[in-house]
Write a protein that holds these residues in place. Structure first.
Motif, short mmCIF file in Angstrom:
data_model
loop_
_atom_site.label_atom_id
_atom_site.label_comp_id
_atom_site.label_asym_id
_atom_site.label_seq_id
_atom_site.Cartn_x
_atom_site.Cartn_y
_atom_site.Cartn_z
N ASP A 58 0.87 -1.21 -0.02
CA ASP A 58 -0.04 0.00 0.08
C ASP A 58 0.89 1.15 -0.03
OD1 ASP A 58 -1.70 2.42 0.88
OD2 ASP A 58 -2.78 0.74 1.69
N THR A 60 0.34 4.30 0.39
CA THR A 60 0.08 5.39 1.28
C THR A 60 0.93 5.22 2.49
OG1 THR A 60 -2.15 5.72 0.28
CG2 THR A 60 -1.77 6.45 2.58
N ALA A 109 -6.22 8.12 8.42
CA ALA A 109 -6.91 7.97 7.42
C ALA A 109 -7.00 6.34 7.08
CB ALA A 109 -6.84 8.85 6.21
N TRP A 110 -5.53 5.88 6.91
CA TRP A 110 -5.25 4.62 6.69
C TRP A 110 -6.07 3.56 7.89
CZ3 TRP A 110 -2.64 0.31 8.08
CH2 TRP A 110 -2.19 -0.63 7.10
N THR A 113 -9.76 3.68 7.61
CA THR A 113 -10.39 3.03 6.21
C THR A 113 -10.32 1.58 6.68
OG1 THR A 113 -9.59 4.71 4.86
CG2 THR A 113 -9.90 2.49 3.69
N ARG A 114 -9.34 0.97 7.22
CA ARG A 114 -9.16 -0.43 7.33
C ARG A 114 -9.93 -1.14 8.77
NH1 ARG A 114 -6.15 1.38 4.38
NH2 ARG A 114 -5.31 0.58 2.76
N PRO A 116 -12.91 0.71 10.32
CA PRO A 116 -13.81 1.63 10.62
C PRO A 116 -14.41 1.55 12.12
CG PRO A 116 -14.49 0.47 8.78
CD PRO A 116 -13.31 -0.08 9.52
N SER A 119 -13.13 4.61 14.24
CA SER A 119 -13.22 6.21 13.96
C SER A 119 -13.79 6.95 15.04
CB SER A 119 -14.48 5.99 12.70
OG SER A 119 -15.45 5.72 13.15
#
Length: 125
Positions: A58, A60, A109-110, A113-114, A116, A119
């Protein structure tokens, strides 16, 4: 983020500030690896953390492994080599600060995303 904030404490030596900022980067890298089920332990674990992060498929996340590895040796010298040039941590601290300024939002953010479910638990950097 605590280690990163500690790096900015007034009166901290250049070596101390650099080492705390480095710790923040290593901790962030370790967190990203943990999110994909990897745990690094044992000898040369800093080296292994950064190369494992670089090996993630990845871009990112993986680019930060390469960038953090580029300052690892300077941290080693700041901690273990009393004869090291004192300007080296100062110079690399600026480089590290630029890396971390990009790493923390990207890592946040990474992770969201992986995972949730994180959050509501992770504060944005």
């Amino acid at each position: 983020m605590t280690s990163y904030r500690d790096a900015g404490v007034a009166g901290l030596s250049d070596e101390g500030a650099f080492t705390r900022a480095y710790d923040a980067g290593r901790q962030a890298a370790t967190t990203l690896l943990a999110a994909v089920g990897l745990r690094v332990r044992g000898q040369a674990h800093h080296y292994t953390v950064f190369y494992a992060l670089a090996a993630l498929e990845d871009p990112t996340a993986s680019r930060f492994g390469i960038e953090l590895e580029s300052v690892r040796q300077s941290r080693h010298m700041a901690v273990y080599d009393a004869t090291a040039d004192s300007a080296t941590p100062r110079t690399n601290q600026e480089k590290l600060k630029r890396i971390l300024t990009r790493l923390f939002p990207a890592a946040h953010a990474w992770l969201i995303t992986r995972r949730p479910s994180l959050s509501g638990q992770l504060k944005a950097p």
